[in-house]
Design an enzyme around this catalytic site. Structure first.
Site, PDB file in Angstrom:
ATOM      1  CE1 TYR A  52      -4.393   1.244   0.067  1.00  0.00           C
ATOM      2  CE2 TYR A  52      -3.607   2.567   2.029  1.00  0.00           C
ATOM      3  CZ  TYR A  52      -4.418   2.130   0.890  1.00  0.00           C
ATOM      4  OH  TYR A  52      -5.638   3.042   0.962  1.00  0.00           O
ATOM      5  CG  ASN A 121     -15.015   0.097  -0.830  1.00  0.00           C
ATOM      6  OD1 ASN A 121     -14.006   0.575  -1.096  1.00  0.00           O
ATOM      7  ND2 ASN A 121     -15.162  -0.956  -1.088  1.00  0.00           N
ATOM      8  CG  ASN A 147     -15.975  -5.400 -12.248  1.00  0.00           C
ATOM      9  OD1 ASN A 147     -14.959  -4.791 -12.550  1.00  0.00           O
ATOM     10  ND2 ASN A 147     -15.751  -7.012 -12.853  1.00  0.00           N
ATOM     11  N   GLY A 149     -15.727  -2.875  -5.695  1.00  0.00           N
ATOM     12  CA  GLY A 149     -16.619  -2.446  -4.511  1.00  0.00           C
ATOM     13  C   GLY A 149     -17.122  -0.933  -4.721  1.00  0.00           C
ATOM     14  CE1 TYR A 233     -11.977   5.171  -8.388  1.00  0.00           C
ATOM     15  CE2 TYR A 233     -11.759   3.719  -6.616  1.00  0.00           C
ATOM     16  CZ  TYR A 233     -12.361   3.981  -7.812  1.00  0.00           C
ATOM     17  OH  TYR A 233     -13.127   3.132  -8.479  1.00  0.00           O
ATOM     18  CG  MET A 236      -7.476  -2.325  -9.334  1.00  0.00           C
ATOM     19  SD  MET A 236      -9.047  -2.701  -9.520  1.00  0.00           S
ATOM     20  CE  MET A 236      -9.860  -2.203  -7.973  1.00  0.00           C
ATOM     21  CG  PHE A 258     -10.744  10.506  -3.255  1.00  0.00           C
ATOM     22  CD1 PHE A 258     -11.242  11.682  -2.835  1.00  0.00           C
ATOM     23  CD2 PHE A 258     -11.184   9.327  -2.820  1.00  0.00           C
ATOM     24  CE1 PHE A 258     -11.876  11.602  -1.468  1.00  0.00           C
ATOM     25  CE2 PHE A 258     -11.844   9.283  -1.520  1.00  0.00           C
ATOM     26  CZ  PHE A 258     -12.403  10.465  -1.111  1.00  0.00           C
ATOM     27  CD1 TRP A 259      -6.003   6.902   0.495  1.00  0.00           C
ATOM     28  CD2 TRP A 259      -4.576   8.388   1.478  1.00  0.00           C
ATOM     29  NE1 TRP A 259      -5.456   6.227   1.515  1.00  0.00           N
ATOM     30  CE2 TRP A 259      -4.511   7.019   1.965  1.00  0.00           C
ATOM     31  CE3 TRP A 259      -3.863   9.415   1.905  1.00  0.00           C
ATOM     32  CZ2 TRP A 259      -3.614   6.647   3.032  1.00  0.00           C
ATOM     33  CZ3 TRP A 259      -2.825   9.187   2.838  1.00  0.00           C
ATOM     34  CH2 TRP A 259      -2.868   7.793   3.451  1.00  0.00           C
TER      35      TRP A 259
END
Lengths: 335, 335
Positions: A52, A121, A147, A149, A233, A236, A258-259
């Protein structure tokens, strides 16, 4: 009390362990909260893996969001028995925790599973739709990772406001579920994305939400109207975000990130309460709803994470440290 | 009148031609301007090659900025004999042109060469330093392509305001000239850029200006303070801009693009006059100065462009359609 911790970063199934310890005394201004539900999110196991953006000091307590009930108070502003959301990143995979009263978000009684997932979320989806562009009924937005969350919450919240959502996914098979949830159009990501979007929607997008990065980032930019905003944000694809200079220079495309943690830090308590009150109402009306796959006990947290990471689930997986049947003194019991 | 045009996009040395035609009549609200100087900028020949972000309809008149003297007026707001900057992209490689009076920027008499270059590069540098971040004396900014035309103006304008500039270049050999011009530090671009910048400046940058794109774009982002802004205004690497999602999400880095044409379109006449008045004063005080290599006649435009594109010059190359000696009725003659 029980606590799921990790002493090193790595595969969560290996590094997670559940320890027993004494409950700490409450400092002035704190409350003690029995944790009733905590969902398992991708960000939880990415964080445990050390991948992270920010790394907590070790040993760390796992779990970034959860719902609980106040069991003891040392100060003003909250009552014993109150249902609350824990602050983001609080270390929620525990049987109980202590927190600054001002950081707790009180909630009315309701569906404990759905409410326990509001902190991260749904709030992210809500803020992505409100913090950057003033969207009106009939406007178009586009999102990648539709698709996920957050992606599903974006669809649900946008639909409730009459905003059209162009959803970008990796596989056609994700389309029926998104269309059923309220997506206006679904597109499979690829080099022709912008042309396809223009062809099928006839519209320029006012806002693009990206959690993929890589080339998808720049493709979303192509679909935006001049002066439109692209908010990232997530990544992936695990690749750098790529964008041609042309859209930035000649079409004044604006890029932001965005965080939730930043927003939580800068928002006033009233703003935070306002956002979660809106989301709680959306849960109550059914506008916000996520399918649940199953619950695990806190002691089985390794098994729970392994089960979640394996994929192919029918919905969300949650930790229920006090059992699924117990709402602990709530007036409404479920299941 | 004479006009340098191109009927197709391609190598400027091949596609440019000088044609003679009758002067058109003035419409209401227009002025006729004898063009005295027009610099040859990279954007001019990139545009002729068809590789600019926007393509003019063909045949097109070449040359994007220039200085002239009003010779005839049909309307209010400007007098015959007034020195003026032509609007950006006006097609300036001509012996004379007509323009909407409201689009002309009147200038006081002065150094015709230096004044003729104010419209594009100095205004771009000025606006990059003023439109995005509120910079104060002692603040740090960073810029790539620092030894470009705009880059030199950024250094000069920042120095005049006491702002520190970290200059990023491709070769060490560019450093002495930039340091002499007022750069605070010069760095050679590379994967360790952010670490080097931190080491030698001890500072976080408030603003990053990029005209390179590619990986340089993301490296500049790494040097920014949290919430800092990265403005792109070019892509000399001819690659997509690349940035990791991390700085966007976790450090709230904001990305924008700058194009002078947009600013010119949205600024009021008073704002435009204000910016060029500031720049004219900076020329008069010597704060803004660019070395001049040589002048060419309009008839020799192909030779002029070939000479400019070849590189290795000692300064800027300009077209002087009425000769270097003629300021055409100005009170101050030069050379």
């Amino acid at each position: 009390m029980k606590r799921a911790i990790y002493r090193e970063f790595g595969n969560p199934v290996k590094v997670l362990e559940v320890v027993e310890e004494d409950s700490p005394a409450l400092s002035e201004g704190q409350a003690r909260i029995a944790v009733l539900r905590s969902p398992i999110n991708p960000s939880d196991y990415i964080q445990i893996a050390g991948e992270y953006g920010v790394r907590p000091p070790l040993p760390a307590t796992a779990g970034n969001e959860g719902l609980g009930r106040v069991t003891e108070v040392n100060g003003q502003g909250i009552a014993v028995g109150q249902l609350v959301l824990l602050p983001p990143g609080a270390g929620c995979w525990v049987s109980e925790t202590t927190a600054d009263i001002r950081q707790l978000v009180p909630l009315p009684e309701g569906d404990l599973d759905q409410l326990s997932m509001l902190m991260v979320n749904p709030a992210t989806a809500h803020l992505l739709l409100t913090e950057y562009v003033d969207l009106k009924e009939g406007d178009w937005i586009i999102q990648s990772a539709a698709n996920s969350g957050v992606g599903h919450y974006v669809v649900q919240l946008a639909k409730a406001r009459g905003i059209n959502v162009a959803c970008v996914v990796r596989r056609d098979s994700a389309a029926p579920e998104l269309l059923a949830a309220g997506a206006t159009e679904v597109f499979v990501d690829g080099p022709d994305l912008a042309r396809e979007v223009r062809k099928r929607t006839g519209a320029k997008m006012k806002l693009a939400l990206d959690a993929v990065a890589g080339e998808t980032f720049g493709r979303l930019a192509e679909t935006l109207e001049d002066g439109g905003t692209l908010v990232n944000y997530g990544a992936m694809s695990m690749q750098n975000a790529q964008i041609a200079a042309g859209p930035l220079i000649f079409r004044d495309i604006r890029v932001r990130g965005f965080w939730l943690v930043h927003w939580f830090g800068r928002a006033s308590r009233a703003e935070r309460m306002g956002v979660y009150a809106d989301l709680t109402r959306a849960v109550a009306t059914g506008a916000l709803h996520v399918p649940i796959d199953r619950h695990f006990a806190l002691e089985d947290v390794r098994e729970a994470v392994a089960y979640t990471m394996k994929g192919g689930r029918a919905g969300k997986v949650l930790i229920a440290p006090h059992g699924v049947g117990s709402g602990m003194a709530s007036r409404r019991r479920r299941r």
